[in-house]
Design a protein around this motif. Structure first.
Motif, PDB file in Angstrom:
ATOM      1  N   MET A   1      11.931   5.526  -2.819  1.00 40.36           N
ATOM      2  CA  MET A   1      12.841   5.274  -3.927  1.00 40.36           C
ATOM      3  C   MET A   1      13.162   3.781  -3.940  1.00 40.36           C
ATOM      4  SD  MET A   1      16.452   6.877  -2.462  1.00 40.36           S
ATOM      5  CE  MET A   1      17.222   6.796  -4.069  1.00 40.36           C
ATOM      6  N   THR A   2      13.879   3.348  -4.946  1.00 39.87           N
ATOM      7  CA  THR A   2      14.270   1.944  -5.059  1.00 39.87           C
ATOM      8  C   THR A   2      15.767   1.866  -5.364  1.00 39.87           C
ATOM      9  OG1 THR A   2      13.752   1.897  -7.427  1.00 39.87           O
ATOM     10  CG2 THR A   2      11.973   1.282  -5.913  1.00 39.87           C
TER      11      THR A   2
ATOM     12  N   GLU B   1      27.092   3.720  -4.157  1.00 40.92           N
ATOM     13  CA  GLU B   1      26.038   3.043  -3.416  1.00 40.92           C
ATOM     14  C   GLU B   1      25.082   4.100  -2.888  1.00 40.92           C
ATOM     15  OE1 GLU B   1      28.413  -0.738  -1.443  1.00 40.92           O
ATOM     16  OE2 GLU B   1      27.952   1.007  -0.218  1.00 40.92           O
ATOM     17  N   ILE B   2      23.809   3.718  -2.774  1.00 42.55           N
ATOM     18  CA  ILE B   2      22.855   4.679  -2.234  1.00 42.55           C
ATOM     19  C   ILE B   2      22.122   4.077  -1.043  1.00 42.55           C
ATOM     20  CG2 ILE B   2      22.574   5.887  -4.425  1.00 42.55           C
ATOM     21  CD1 ILE B   2      19.892   4.483  -4.767  1.00 42.55           C
ATOM     22  N   PHE B   3      21.716   4.966  -0.148  1.00 42.76           N
ATOM     23  CA  PHE B   3      20.994   4.597   1.066  1.00 42.76           C
ATOM     24  C   PHE B   3      19.794   5.527   1.208  1.00 42.76           C
ATOM     25  CE2 PHE B   3      25.037   2.699   1.616  1.00 42.76           C
ATOM     26  CZ  PHE B   3      24.902   1.656   2.520  1.00 42.76           C
ATOM     27  N   ILE B   4      18.791   5.062   1.932  1.00 39.21           N
ATOM     28  CA  ILE B   4      17.626   5.890   2.232  1.00 39.21           C
ATOM     29  C   ILE B   4      17.675   6.266   3.710  1.00 39.21           C
ATOM     30  CG2 ILE B   4      16.120   3.896   2.717  1.00 39.21           C
ATOM     31  CD1 ILE B   4      14.971   7.145   1.007  1.00 39.21           C
ATOM     32  N   MET B   5      17.380   7.518   4.008  1.00 40.19           N
ATOM     33  CA  MET B   5      17.368   7.988   5.389  1.00 40.19           C
ATOM     34  C   MET B   5      15.987   7.748   6.004  1.00 40.19           C
ATOM     35  SD  MET B   5      19.435  11.588   4.845  1.00 40.19           S
ATOM     36  CE  MET B   5      19.806  11.791   6.584  1.00 40.19           C
ATOM     37  N   VAL B   6      15.972   7.321   7.250  1.00 37.37           N
ATOM     38  CA  VAL B   6      14.717   7.104   7.973  1.00 37.37           C
ATOM     39  C   VAL B   6      14.702   8.035   9.187  1.00 37.37           C
ATOM     40  CG1 VAL B   6      13.328   5.475   9.306  1.00 37.37           C
ATOM     41  CG2 VAL B   6      14.460   4.721   7.197  1.00 37.37           C
TER      42      VAL B   6
ATOM     43  N   PRO C   1       0.815  -1.227   0.000  1.00 32.40           N
ATOM     44  CA  PRO C   1       0.000   0.000   0.000  1.00 32.40           C
ATOM     45  C   PRO C   1       0.845   1.272   0.000  1.00 32.40           C
ATOM     46  CG  PRO C   1      -0.889  -1.600   1.548  1.00 32.40           C
ATOM     47  CD  PRO C   1       0.403  -2.162   1.064  1.00 32.40           C
ATOM     48  N   GLU C   2       2.036   1.210   0.609  1.00 29.76           N
ATOM     49  CA  GLU C   2       2.895   2.396   0.653  1.00 29.76           C
ATOM     50  C   GLU C   2       3.621   2.639  -0.659  1.00 29.76           C
ATOM     51  OE1 GLU C   2       2.459   0.559   4.677  1.00 29.76           O
ATOM     52  OE2 GLU C   2       3.099  -0.174   2.704  1.00 29.76           O
ATOM     53  N   GLY C   3       3.719   1.624  -1.501  1.00 33.75           N
ATOM     54  CA  GLY C   3       4.456   1.723  -2.762  1.00 33.75           C
ATOM     55  C   GLY C   3       5.333   0.498  -2.936  1.00 33.75           C
ATOM     56  N   LEU C   4       6.379   0.619  -3.772  1.00 39.42           N
ATOM     57  CA  LEU C   4       7.302  -0.483  -3.995  1.00 39.42           C
ATOM     58  C   LEU C   4       8.312  -0.547  -2.856  1.00 39.42           C
ATOM     59  CD1 LEU C   4       7.985  -0.116  -7.835  1.00 39.42           C
ATOM     60  CD2 LEU C   4       6.558  -1.828  -6.694  1.00 39.42           C
ATOM     61  N   LEU C   5       8.403  -1.717  -2.222  1.00 37.53           N
ATOM     62  CA  LEU C   5       9.287  -1.904  -1.079  1.00 37.53           C
ATOM     63  C   LEU C   5      10.361  -2.931  -1.414  1.00 37.53           C
ATOM     64  CD1 LEU C   5       6.668  -2.074   1.823  1.00 37.53           C
ATOM     65  CD2 LEU C   5       8.070  -0.123   1.129  1.00 37.53           C
ATOM     66  N   PRO C   6      11.543  -2.811  -0.838  1.00 32.48           N
ATOM     67  CA  PRO C   6      12.599  -3.800  -1.085  1.00 32.48           C
ATOM     68  C   PRO C   6      12.265  -5.128  -0.416  1.00 32.48           C
ATOM     69  CG  PRO C   6      13.289  -2.218   0.584  1.00 32.48           C
ATOM     70  CD  PRO C   6      11.981  -1.717   0.044  1.00 32.48           C
TER      71      PRO C   6
ATOM     72  N   ASN D   1      11.809  13.230  -6.891  1.00 31.23           N
ATOM     73  CA  ASN D   1      12.419  12.507  -8.015  1.00 31.23           C
ATOM     74  C   ASN D   1      13.552  11.604  -7.543  1.00 31.23           C
ATOM     75  OD1 ASN D   1      10.982  13.854 -10.401  1.00 31.23           O
ATOM     76  ND2 ASN D   1      11.812  15.615  -9.306  1.00 31.23           N
ATOM     77  N   LEU D   2      13.342  10.926  -6.434  1.00 29.01           N
ATOM     78  CA  LEU D   2      14.428  10.161  -5.838  1.00 29.01           C
ATOM     79  C   LEU D   2      14.848   8.968  -6.690  1.00 29.01           C
ATOM     80  CD1 LEU D   2      13.578  10.220  -2.024  1.00 29.01           C
ATOM     81  CD2 LEU D   2      15.035  11.751  -3.361  1.00 29.01           C
ATOM     82  N   ASP D   3      13.916   8.336  -7.369  1.00 27.37           N
ATOM     83  CA  ASP D   3      14.304   7.216  -8.222  1.00 27.37           C
ATOM     84  C   ASP D   3      15.239   7.672  -9.341  1.00 27.37           C
ATOM     85  OD1 ASP D   3      13.451   4.710  -7.317  1.00 27.37           O
ATOM     86  OD2 ASP D   3      11.388   5.098  -7.904  1.00 27.37           O
TER      87      ASP D   3
END
Length: 423
Positions: A292-293, A250-255, A169-174, A236-238
């Motif tokens: 993002m992915t 390499e990329i990371f997502i901040m929480v 529901p939130e979108g595409l998840l890893p 536009n993170l993707d």
């Protein structure tokens, strides 16, 4: 009678000459006077008049009429919105004409190092004769036209693997693929060879995606092993993630997570909070992950309170683990339990040893990078985090250029997973 008429005509003519001559003199004087036109803001196209520089309440130098804009590029501990602020001229060094002044801003004593709101960071002024860039992502230089950095390692895949994604529901998840491949491995850049015994140093630049110009600069200019962490509040993170991977990063997502002085320092609407239920926090975590992915892992933003609360933290780390992601503990405070807990859960984990630009002067950043070398020499591996200040990017490039000669190797963050002593 004739004599009186002649006198009147002469007086009238003299008056006319005086009036006409005076008017011409005033007009010429007015045209020759300098015109003080208002200065144009190069990023907003708005006319703003010069205002005196004053000392803001927090001790930072700022424009007395636009203090919130003049300090956008500096670390903050006061309240600030998490949305991107208007772009402003940076106070740091490295403006092409060399006229900018270095500004030093230190984190107040006793304040957690990373408990500050995500902020907009502005690039330096364009070189003379260069048109200012628009802030829209569509105008940023494409990876094909951007300068290509020298890559030491194979670049991560430039496209997200659909087998590593699930619809939610939130979108595409890893997720971990059916054949067991994990995002932390698939999207990792390869580290040094097995026989390379040099001390390893990993560096991450955080808070990207909020401003196109500074994000593009970090992607294009920094050495490929430097990891890039994107704010979930960016846009536009993707697209930015794809560009970063194409340049070898390499990329990371901040929480965002709750700080000790919440709500004075507000991590924003996606923040994980101690008072919320585990399910509420997991839902918010997934909302951040869905922005993002193609990333290798997660790094906490702020969170000095949340990362010290074991009961709140454990369900979050368990959800991150089941998705095959690496976790980076940014060490929002010395009381963080995140790295030790992640290690106990058999996760790939790294820990931030120091923020390299809490003081944003080139000399202080160089000194922090030197301390990072000392830690790597002692422990075998060390990691630092910086923000995308222009002075930080310049200092990192200069430092990295001579790193190999000093006996160290700059590696992706995944290359120091579970190699650091945990405090």
């Amino acid at each position: 009678m004739s004599s009186n008429l002649n006198l009147l005509l002469a007086a009238w003519a003299l008056s006319l000459v005086i009036l006409v001559g005076g008017g011409l003199f005033l007009e010429v004087t007015h045209e020759a006077a300098p015109v003080h036109a208002p200065m144009a803001d190069p990023d907003t196209d708005a006319d703003i008049s010069p205002a005196p520089t004053t000392m803001a309440d927090d001790g930072m130098v700022g424009d007395s009429r636009v203090d919130d804009r003049a300090t956008d590029d500096m670390p903050r501990t006061q309240d600030a919105p998490l949305t991107a602020a208007p772009e402003t001229m940076s106070p740091q060094t490295s403006v092409p004409d060399g006229t900018a002044e270095t500004v030093t801003v230190k984190t107040p004593d006793g304040a957690p190092e990373s408990d500050r709101p995500l902020q907009s960071v502005q690039d330096t002024a364009p070189a003379a004769g260069t048109a200012p860039q628009d802030s829209a992502v569509s105008t940023a230089p494409s990876p094909e036209s951007a300068p290509v950095s020298r890559r030491r390692y194979p670049q991560p895949p430039n496209r997200s693997d659909p087998e590593l994604l699930e619809e939610a529901p939130e979108g595409l998840l890893p997720r971990i693929s059916r054949d067991g491949r994990m995002p932390a491995e698939v999207y990792a850049a390869r580290g040094p060879s097995v026989g390379d015994r040099r001390p390893r140093i990993a560096l991450m630049i955080s808070e990207l995606g909020l401003r196109s110009r500074v994000t593009q600069r970090a992607i294009a200019d920094l050495p490929a092993p430097v990891a890039l962490a994107f704010s979930p509040y960016g846009s536009n993170l993707d697209d930015w993630g794809r560009r970063a991977r194409e340049m070898g990063h390499e990329i990371f997502i901040m929480v965002p997570m709750e700080p000790v002085n919440y709500p004075r320092d507000d991590p924003g609407p996606l923040a994980l909070l101690v008072e919320q239920t585990a399910q509420q926090n997991i839902s918010l975590l997934r909302s951040s992950l869905a922005q993002m992915t193609g990333y290798a892992g997660v790094v906490n933003h702020m969170g000095s309170r949340f990362t010290a609360a074991s009961d709140s933290l454990r369900p979050i780390l368990e959800d991150i683990k089941k998705r095959g992601l690496m976790f980076v503990d940014s060490r929002a405070s010395q009381y963080s339990r995140a790295a030790r807990m992640a290690d106990a859960l058999s996760m790939a984990v790294a820990v931030n040893n120091r923020y390299v630009d809490n003081s944003i002067s080139s000399e202080d950043i160089a000194a922090q990078l030197q301390q990072l070398e000392n830690q790597a020499r002692t422990a075998g591996a060390a990691m630092g985090i910086g923000r995308p200040y222009p002075v930080t990017l310049e200092a990192v490039k200069l430092w990295a250029a001579g790193l190999a000669e000093r006996g160290f190797v700059l590696v992706p963050v995944t290359a120091i997973a579970n190699r650091q002593p945990l405090q």
